[in-house]
Enzyme design. Structure first.
Site, PDB file in Angstrom:
ATOM      1  N   ASP A  42      -6.655   0.739   0.161  1.00  0.00           N
ATOM      2  CA  ASP A  42      -6.898   1.938   0.972  1.00  0.00           C
ATOM      3  C   ASP A  42      -8.345   1.996   1.463  1.00  0.00           C
ATOM      4  OD1 ASP A  42      -6.203   4.796   1.793  1.00  0.00           O
ATOM      5  OD2 ASP A  42      -7.964   5.081   0.526  1.00  0.00           O
ATOM      6  N   TRP A  84       0.835  -1.207   0.000  1.00  0.00           N
ATOM      7  CA  TRP A  84       0.000   0.000   0.000  1.00  0.00           C
ATOM      8  C   TRP A  84       0.866   1.252   0.000  1.00  0.00           C
ATOM      9  CZ3 TRP A  84      -1.009   4.707   1.540  1.00  0.00           C
ATOM     10  CH2 TRP A  84      -2.265   5.238   1.259  1.00  0.00           C
ATOM     11  N   TYR A  99       1.219   4.455  -2.741  1.00  0.00           N
ATOM     12  CA  TYR A  99       1.047   5.861  -2.369  1.00  0.00           C
ATOM     13  C   TYR A  99       2.286   6.675  -2.737  1.00  0.00           C
ATOM     14  CZ  TYR A  99      -0.026   9.951   0.519  1.00  0.00           C
ATOM     15  OH  TYR A  99      -0.280  11.235   0.964  1.00  0.00           O
TER      16      TYR A  99
END
Length: 493
Positions: A448, A428, A432
């Site tokens: 998310d 994750w 990002y």
């Protein structure tokens, strides 16, 4: 890059902002080259020739237009695979000017052979890398001569020429005037005792308010702020082995489709590097029409969620942004900002600025590497747990050693793989960081919380299938979903 003459001339006739920076037009009757948005009388088609870059137009013998000023044109997005290598090289040269590297060194750092890079670059920009870089330096000098009162000697150094003699020779050869004479004719510069304001163009529309709200929600107190519709921050940049410290302030000038970037005098030697970072942070190379064509009908909860002019918020300091992302894992945006504020206050360097709330620069990777071990003993009293402290230390070491490169000109796929190898950074977080520290337009943090919520909590398989229709602009889709929710993104603020 192959240019269709009829399409280019039609864009020139209509002054179509979508094509600004995508090509330049040389006018044989005047010997001048222009941006397609130039407000001068449109030349006859028979007098026009079209070039993929300003450097290619200059190589053909044309001089830059003093009205539309080619040095202000936005750059090119680089999502398509065939042009990625050339555009990464161009971004790298724009960011640091190859002050301590050769083209061969650049090719090696990009993982390709020197000859291959030169061939790909020439196909994309119409000239070899060295010619492109020389034109960038000339246009940078032209901008400083036009918009500032900096001494010509300083202009020569700040633009990357190394000496006034070299600037004089190349400027006179290419533009027919000595730099000092050019300034007398065309300069409208401001006093540069404390700061200078320079311009950067973009393709409209620009959702400036939305972009500022995103940045404001994540701003580190003491380091950055949004005030009076402007973004302001302290700056620490490495330039030729030294750390320069100062501040910038960025405002939108929508009537001119430009950002006004105010730069403190202390940063003048690295002004090109600063401007390149601002371009990256505000996604000025974006072609908004292409993104709207793909995402314009995007819906969540039965509502359209895409805003025309949306930009992918990058960052000015990739290390700072990545540290804040690590700090924000599984806690609130407010809590992450508090931890980042403490790190800046205790480990950063105090700085005097014109802005009352901006008082410190964020600590550099070198500063974190210099902390006495174990690092958790140093960051623990600030509220940073041991796992995150070790992640931050590993990141600083990787950046310091060159094992990882973030920011303009980095290869997203390679650096995403490198980031995954660091302790405490999972898939994750990598997605990002691909969006904000690498500027990758097709990242998608499908795990998310905010993205899931906006889409009605579908299964992972269904979400990935849904997102596929938004490729290659899935980063913009994720930003749209976060903005739609009206609050910060999920796991990482």
């Amino acid at each position: 890059m192959l240019l269709d003459t009829e399409t280019c001339y039609t864009a020139l006739q209509s002054r179509d902002t979508r094509f600004d920076g995508s090509f330049f037009v040389g006018v044989s009757s005047t010997g001048i080259y222009c941006r397609p948005v130039c407000r001068a009388i449109t030349p006859k088609a028979k007098n026009c020739s079209f070039y993929p870059s300003a450097a290619a137009a200059e190589a053909a013998g044309f001089r830059p237009c003093l009205r539309c000023r080619p040095e202000l044109a936005p750059g090119l997005a680089w999502v398509d695979a065939e042009s990625r290598l050339a555009r990464m090289a161009a971004q790298r040269m724009e960011a640091d000017g190859l002050s301590d590297q050769s083209i061969a060194d650049l090719a090696e750092s990009l993982g390709v052979a020197d000859r291959h890079l030169r061939r790909v670059f020439a196909r994309e920009y119409g000239v070899p890398p060295v010619a492109w870089l020389q034109t960038r330096r000339l246009l940078a000098a032209k901008q400083l001569l036009t918009e500032t009162t900096l001494p010509v000697m300083q202009v020569a150094m700040d633009a990357g020429f190394g000496s006034v003699r070299r600037l004089n020779a190349i400027f006179r050869q290419r533009y027919g005037l000595a730099p000092a004479d050019f300034r007398k004719r065309n300069g409208d510069g401001q006093d540069t005792t404390e700061s200078v304001t320079l311009s950067l163009a973009y393709r409209p529309p620009l959702a400036w308010g939305t972009l500022l709200r995103f940045l404001e929600m994540r701003a580190i107190p003491g380091v950055e702020q949004v005030e009076d519709a402007a973004y302001q921050r302290t700056v620490a940049v490495n330039h030729k082995g030294a750390t320069l410290r100062g501040w910038i302030a960025v405002e939108n000038k929508p009537e001119r489709n430009q950002l006004a970037v105010r730069v403190s005098a202390s940063l003048f030697p690295a002004v090109n590097q600063v401007l390149a970072r601002v371009r990256f942070m505000f996604d000025l190379n974006c072609v908004p029409g292409e993104i709207e064509e793909k995402l314009g009908e995007m819906r969540a909860g039965g509502q359209k969620v895409f805003e025309p002019g949306l930009r992918l918020p990058g960052c000015f300091d990739p290390f700072e942004m990545t540290v804040r992302a690590i700090l924000g894992q599984q806690i609130t945006v407010k809590a992450a900002r508090t931890l980042a504020k403490r790190m800046a206050a205790h480990l950063g360097e105090p700085l005097t600025t014109p802005f009352e709330e901006l008082t410190v620069t964020f600590p550099t990777p070198a500063r974190l590497c210099a902390l006495e071990q174990p690092v958790e003993d140093q960051l623990g009293p600030l509220g940073v747990n041991g796992a995150r402290a070790r992640s931050i230390r590993a990141l600083a070491e990787a950046l310091q050693s060159g094992a990882i490169r973030l920011g303009p000109g980095a290869d997203p796929e390679r650096e995403m793989a490198n980031l995954l190898r660091l302790p405490g950074i999972g898939p994750w977080t990598v997605q990002y960081l691909a969006m904000r520290a690498l500027g990758w337009p097709d990242a998608f943090p499908h795990t998310d919380y905010g993205v899931k919520k906006a889409l009605g909590n579908p299964s992972e398989k269904d979400m990935l299938a849904l997102a596929q229709q938004w490729a290659p602009w899935r980063s913009y889709a994720a930003i749209s979903l976060w903005n739609h929710l009206g609050h910060a993104d999920g796991e990482v603020p």
